[in-house]
Motif scaffolding. Sequence first.
Motif, PDB file in Angstrom:
ATOM      1  N   PHE A 193      39.297  11.518  88.571  1.00  0.00           N
ATOM      2  CA  PHE A 193      38.339  11.765  89.655  1.00  0.00           C
ATOM      3  C   PHE A 193      38.794  10.987  90.890  1.00  0.00           C
ATOM      4  O   PHE A 193      38.602   9.778  90.975  1.00  0.00           O
ATOM      5  N   LYS A 194      39.407  11.680  91.837  1.00  0.00           N
ATOM      6  CA  LYS A 194      39.894  11.039  93.053  1.00  0.00           C
ATOM      7  C   LYS A 194      38.809  11.098  94.134  1.00  0.00           C
ATOM      8  O   LYS A 194      38.333  12.195  94.472  1.00  0.00           O
ATOM      9  N   PRO A 195      38.393   9.966  94.695  1.00  0.00           N
ATOM     10  CA  PRO A 195      37.355   9.971  95.738  1.00  0.00           C
ATOM     11  C   PRO A 195      37.761  10.823  96.936  1.00  0.00           C
ATOM     12  O   PRO A 195      38.908  10.778  97.390  1.00  0.00           O
ATOM     13  N   ARG A 196      36.790  11.608  97.450  1.00  0.00           N
ATOM     14  CA  ARG A 196      37.036  12.432  98.627  1.00  0.00           C
ATOM     15  C   ARG A 196      35.756  12.482  99.468  1.00  0.00           C
ATOM     16  O   ARG A 196      35.003  13.465  99.421  1.00  0.00           O
ATOM     17  N   PRO A 197      35.460  11.414 100.218  1.00  0.00           N
ATOM     18  CA  PRO A 197      34.232  11.401 101.015  1.00  0.00           C
ATOM     19  C   PRO A 197      34.263  12.458 102.105  1.00  0.00           C
ATOM     20  O   PRO A 197      35.303  12.732 102.711  1.00  0.00           O
ATOM     21  N   ARG A 198      33.104  13.063 102.356  1.00  0.00           N
ATOM     22  CA  ARG A 198      32.986  14.065 103.417  1.00  0.00           C
ATOM     23  C   ARG A 198      32.737  13.362 104.759  1.00  0.00           C
ATOM     24  O   ARG A 198      32.322  12.197 104.797  1.00  0.00           O
ATOM     25  N   PRO A 199      32.993  14.075 105.863  1.00  0.00           N
ATOM     26  CA  PRO A 199      32.772  13.469 107.186  1.00  0.00           C
ATOM     27  C   PRO A 199      31.349  12.970 107.402  1.00  0.00           C
ATOM     28  O   PRO A 199      31.131  12.023 108.163  1.00  0.00           O
ATOM     29  N   ASP A 200      30.369  13.604 106.728  1.00  0.00           N
ATOM     30  CA  ASP A 200      28.980  13.177 106.899  1.00  0.00           C
ATOM     31  C   ASP A 200      28.626  11.973 106.022  1.00  0.00           C
ATOM     32  O   ASP A 200      27.479  11.517 106.005  1.00  0.00           O
TER      33      ASP A 200
END
Length: 259
Positions: A193-200
Amino acid sequence: MPSEPLPLGLKPQWAAPANVGALMSTRHGGVSQPPFNSFNLGSGSGDDPSAVASNRARFTAALGAQPFWLRQVHGVAVVEASRAGLALPAPQADASFTSEPGVACTVLVADCLPVLFAAANGRAVAAAHAGWRGLAAGVLQATLARVCTAAGCAPVEVAVWLGACIGPRQFEVGADVLAAFAPMSDEHLADLFKPRPRPDGEMRWLADLPGLARRVLHHAGVADVTSLDACTVAQPGSYFSYRRDGASGRMAAAVWLQL
C-alpha cells in the motif's frame, strides 16, 4: 512470467501437471461491437446477448472442455464444478473446484484478479475471482482448502497462477480497503500500500492486488505462485477494464483436467 499467446487468449506458463489445461482470454477474437469489442464473455455486461453467446461458444471450442460459469458477487463461496451442474443455472459463488475431467472451472474478470489452482498430483483444479473484498474475506484460502481436500494433498503441493488484473500503479484505494487487510497487520504492508495523498488532503493508497494475493497464499502454505504481471488498466488494446472504461466487457480465466 510470459505466457504463450493463443488465438483466443493466453496459455499460462506455470508448474501445473501435464494433465491440466488452462487459458485466459484477452479482448481479441470475438464478435462484440464497441465498447465491448471484441471477445466479451460477460453475460451481464450490457452487451448483445447473441454476441456473448457466440463468444462463449468460441471460448468453449478453444478450451476443449465445458466452462462452468458462476454468478460472481465478490464473496467467498466455493462450489464444485461438475458435468451434472452444467445443465443447471450458474451458482452464486466466486470460485469453483473440480476433480472431474472435461469441466473447466471458470471466472470472469475486468480488473479483479483471476487465480488458478492445480494440485501437483493432477487430481483437482480450481479457479477463483479475487477482488479486494473477496481477497480480504478469504476466498483464496477457501478455494485452496477445497482443492487440497479433493486432491488429498497439502497446500505446498498446489501450484497457483495469477492472471491479468488492475496493477499496483493504477489501483487507487481508500482507508476502507486498507482497514480490510488489518488482520495482516503482523506483516509490513508498506510495500503493498503506497501512500498517495490527493491535492485536497484526502489520504489514498496505491494497492498491489497480486502482491496481496501472494502474501495470502504464502500464509496459507502455498510455495509455488506464478504471476502474469499484466495490468488490465494500462493495456486497453489487450484487456477489458471496468475502472478504466466503465462500460466494459469481461475476460475469462479457466482451468480444467484433460479428458
